[in-house]
Design a protein around this motif. Structure first.
Motif, PDB file in Angstrom:
ATOM      1  N   LEU A  65      10.787   0.962  12.807  1.00 55.74           N
ATOM      2  CA  LEU A  65      10.396   1.170  11.397  1.00 55.74           C
ATOM      3  C   LEU A  65      10.215  -0.157  10.688  1.00 55.74           C
ATOM      4  CD1 LEU A  65      12.830   4.064  10.401  1.00 55.74           C
ATOM      5  CD2 LEU A  65      10.368   4.215  10.754  1.00 55.74           C
ATOM      6  N   PRO A  66       9.368  -0.185   9.641  1.00 55.64           N
ATOM      7  CA  PRO A  66       9.238  -1.399   8.842  1.00 55.64           C
ATOM      8  C   PRO A  66      10.570  -1.742   8.181  1.00 55.64           C
ATOM      9  CG  PRO A  66       7.491   0.165   8.302  1.00 55.64           C
ATOM     10  CD  PRO A  66       8.453   0.861   9.204  1.00 55.64           C
ATOM     11  N   SER A  67      10.733  -2.996   7.818  1.00 53.99           N
ATOM     12  CA  SER A  67      12.018  -3.471   7.270  1.00 53.99           C
ATOM     13  C   SER A  67      12.370  -2.789   5.952  1.00 53.99           C
ATOM     14  CB  SER A  67      11.970  -4.972   7.084  1.00 53.99           C
ATOM     15  OG  SER A  67      10.951  -5.326   6.180  1.00 53.99           O
ATOM     16  N   PHE A  68      11.407  -2.386   5.162  1.00 57.69           N
ATOM     17  CA  PHE A  68      11.720  -1.786   3.872  1.00 57.69           C
ATOM     18  C   PHE A  68      12.212  -0.362   3.980  1.00 57.69           C
ATOM     19  CE2 PHE A  68       7.169  -1.191   4.544  1.00 57.69           C
ATOM     20  CZ  PHE A  68       7.014   0.166   4.343  1.00 57.69           C
ATOM     21  N   CYS A  69      12.119   0.263   5.166  1.00 62.96           N
ATOM     22  CA  CYS A  69      12.575   1.639   5.317  1.00 62.96           C
ATOM     23  C   CYS A  69      14.097   1.721   5.474  1.00 62.96           C
ATOM     24  CB  CYS A  69      11.921   2.292   6.545  1.00 62.96           C
ATOM     25  SG  CYS A  69      10.183   2.687   6.273  1.00 62.96           S
ATOM     26  N   GLY A  70      14.690   0.753   6.099  1.00 62.93           N
ATOM     27  CA  GLY A  70      16.135   0.839   6.341  1.00 62.93           C
ATOM     28  C   GLY A  70      16.456   1.910   7.364  1.00 62.93           C
ATOM     29  N   VAL A  79       0.838  -1.204   0.000  1.00 60.99           N
ATOM     30  CA  VAL A  79       0.000   0.000   0.000  1.00 60.99           C
ATOM     31  C   VAL A  79       0.873   1.253   0.000  1.00 60.99           C
ATOM     32  CG1 VAL A  79      -1.729   1.300   1.292  1.00 60.99           C
ATOM     33  CG2 VAL A  79      -1.916  -1.185   1.112  1.00 60.99           C
ATOM     34  N   ALA A  80       1.923   1.255   0.804  1.00 60.74           N
ATOM     35  CA  ALA A  80       2.812   2.421   0.854  1.00 60.74           C
ATOM     36  C   ALA A  80       3.490   2.640  -0.488  1.00 60.74           C
ATOM     37  CB  ALA A  80       3.859   2.232   1.950  1.00 60.74           C
ATOM     38  N   ASP A 121       2.992   6.672  -5.680  1.00 60.96           N
ATOM     39  CA  ASP A 121       2.705   7.127  -7.041  1.00 60.96           C
ATOM     40  C   ASP A 121       1.467   8.023  -7.005  1.00 60.96           C
ATOM     41  OD1 ASP A 121       2.193   7.471  -9.716  1.00 60.96           O
ATOM     42  OD2 ASP A 121       2.086   5.331 -10.197  1.00 60.96           O
ATOM     43  N   PRO A 122       1.557   9.281  -7.461  1.00 60.59           N
ATOM     44  CA  PRO A 122       0.407  10.188  -7.423  1.00 60.59           C
ATOM     45  C   PRO A 122      -0.813   9.660  -8.198  1.00 60.59           C
ATOM     46  CG  PRO A 122       2.399  11.409  -7.911  1.00 60.59           C
ATOM     47  CD  PRO A 122       2.768   9.956  -7.931  1.00 60.59           C
ATOM     48  N   PHE A 123      -0.591   8.856  -9.227  1.00 59.19           N
ATOM     49  CA  PHE A 123      -1.701   8.291  -9.987  1.00 59.19           C
ATOM     50  C   PHE A 123      -2.609   7.456  -9.080  1.00 59.19           C
ATOM     51  CE2 PHE A 123      -3.528   4.675 -12.280  1.00 59.19           C
ATOM     52  CZ  PHE A 123      -4.284   5.345 -13.239  1.00 59.19           C
ATOM     53  N   TRP A 124      -1.995   6.589  -8.252  1.00 58.48           N
ATOM     54  CA  TRP A 124      -2.789   5.722  -7.379  1.00 58.48           C
ATOM     55  C   TRP A 124      -3.403   6.485  -6.220  1.00 58.48           C
ATOM     56  CZ3 TRP A 124      -4.663   1.835  -9.530  1.00 58.48           C
ATOM     57  CH2 TRP A 124      -3.952   1.145 -10.507  1.00 58.48           C
ATOM     58  N   VAL A 125      -2.780   7.570  -5.817  1.00 61.00           N
ATOM     59  CA  VAL A 125      -3.373   8.415  -4.777  1.00 61.00           C
ATOM     60  C   VAL A 125      -4.672   9.014  -5.299  1.00 61.00           C
ATOM     61  CG1 VAL A 125      -3.072  10.553  -3.470  1.00 61.00           C
ATOM     62  CG2 VAL A 125      -1.199   8.907  -3.607  1.00 61.00           C
ATOM     63  N   LEU A 171      -0.147   9.469   4.636  1.00 54.73           N
ATOM     64  CA  LEU A 171       0.586   8.254   4.983  1.00 54.73           C
ATOM     65  C   LEU A 171       2.078   8.458   4.732  1.00 54.73           C
ATOM     66  CD1 LEU A 171       0.490   5.216   5.782  1.00 54.73           C
ATOM     67  CD2 LEU A 171       0.578   4.754   3.344  1.00 54.73           C
ATOM     68  N   ASP A 172       2.868   8.267   5.773  1.00 56.66           N
ATOM     69  CA  ASP A 172       4.322   8.322   5.659  1.00 56.66           C
ATOM     70  C   ASP A 172       4.853   6.984   6.157  1.00 56.66           C
ATOM     71  OD1 ASP A 172       6.971   8.953   5.449  1.00 56.66           O
ATOM     72  OD2 ASP A 172       6.960  10.448   7.061  1.00 56.66           O
ATOM     73  N   PRO A 173       5.213   6.075   5.254  1.00 55.84           N
ATOM     74  CA  PRO A 173       5.625   4.743   5.687  1.00 55.84           C
ATOM     75  C   PRO A 173       6.960   4.723   6.415  1.00 55.84           C
ATOM     76  CG  PRO A 173       5.915   4.974   3.340  1.00 55.84           C
ATOM     77  CD  PRO A 173       5.213   6.213   3.811  1.00 55.84           C
ATOM     78  N   CYS A 174       7.764   5.725   6.210  1.00 54.92           N
ATOM     79  CA  CYS A 174       9.080   5.775   6.849  1.00 54.92           C
ATOM     80  C   CYS A 174       9.264   7.109   7.570  1.00 54.92           C
ATOM     81  CB  CYS A 174      10.180   5.580   5.810  1.00 54.92           C
ATOM     82  SG  CYS A 174      10.088   4.017   4.945  1.00 54.92           S
ATOM     83  N   PRO A 175       8.588   7.323   8.690  1.00 52.76           N
ATOM     84  CA  PRO A 175       8.736   8.600   9.392  1.00 52.76           C
ATOM     85  C   PRO A 175      10.107   8.712  10.052  1.00 52.76           C
ATOM     86  CG  PRO A 175       7.407   7.099  10.687  1.00 52.76           C
ATOM     87  CD  PRO A 175       7.687   6.418   9.377  1.00 52.76           C
ATOM     88  N   SER A 176      10.506   9.918  10.304  1.00 52.94           N
ATOM     89  CA  SER A 176      11.780  10.159  10.998  1.00 52.94           C
ATOM     90  C   SER A 176      11.545  10.017  12.499  1.00 52.94           C
ATOM     91  CB  SER A 176      12.294  11.560  10.692  1.00 52.94           C
ATOM     92  OG  SER A 176      12.492  11.701   9.315  1.00 52.94           O
ATOM     93  N   ILE A 177      12.067   8.920  13.053  1.00 54.23           N
ATOM     94  CA  ILE A 177      11.923   8.692  14.486  1.00 54.23           C
ATOM     95  C   ILE A 177      13.283   8.298  15.059  1.00 54.23           C
ATOM     96  CG2 ILE A 177       9.490   8.053  14.392  1.00 54.23           C
ATOM     97  CD1 ILE A 177      10.307   5.141  14.500  1.00 54.23           C
TER      98      ILE A 177
END
Length: 151
Positions: free
Chosen positions: A144-149, A65-66, A71-75, A132-138
């Motif tokens: 964080l989810p694994s895909f954020c690194g 989903v993130a 992609d702005p098209f899907w938004v 939605l920000d899947p990788c927020p600065s914390i």
């Protein structure tokens, strides 16, 4: 028992009544037809991308989903789907309430509840899609989810 007469549709009384303001019933009827056609396209596109293309339903997770909403098209697609579906459904519920709620006070309460719930769901759904920000600065990167690194 007396029989009430209903004026003919094109009589002077009917013409005078229909000349005032916007005919909401007509526009609601038109909206249901137009939004129904557009919703068919949006829904089948949504189902195809989410279920047929790629790995199917097993691939749908937070990262999917993130990535899609990056992609702005899907938004825009999902926002249109949200708005059209909610307004289409609430307009249908409005029609049911107008047809079956005979007490004016109950009708007013039910229509207010439909309007309020639709407005709340539109605001919340739109906020989710656009913020939605899947990788927020914390501080704690382990949260964080694994895909954020590492940020």
């Amino acid at each position: 028992m007396t029989a009430e007469t209903v004026p003919a549709p094109r009589s002077a009384n009917a013409a005078r009544k229909s000349g005032r303001g916007i005919n909401w019933e007509k526009w609601g009827w038109i909206y249901m037809r137009v939004s129904g056609v557009i919703l068919i396209i949006l829904i089948f596109g949504h189902l195809f991308v989410n279920l047929v293309a790629g790995d199917g339903v097993s691939a749908i997770d937070f990262a999917f989903v993130a990535g899609k909403w990056a992609d702005p098209f899907w938004v825009v697609w999902d926002t249109a789907l949200l708005w059209l579906a909610l307004i289409h459904g609430s307009n249908g519920m409005r029609t049911l309430v107008n047809d079956y709620a005979t007490n004016p006070r109950v009708r007013k309460i039910l229509l207010g509840a439909i309007f309020a719930s639709t407005a709340i769901l539109l605001v919340l759904g739109t906020l989710v899609i656009y913020t939605l920000d899947p990788c927020p600065s914390i501080e704690d990167v382990s949260l964080l989810p694994s895909f954020c690194g590492a940020n």
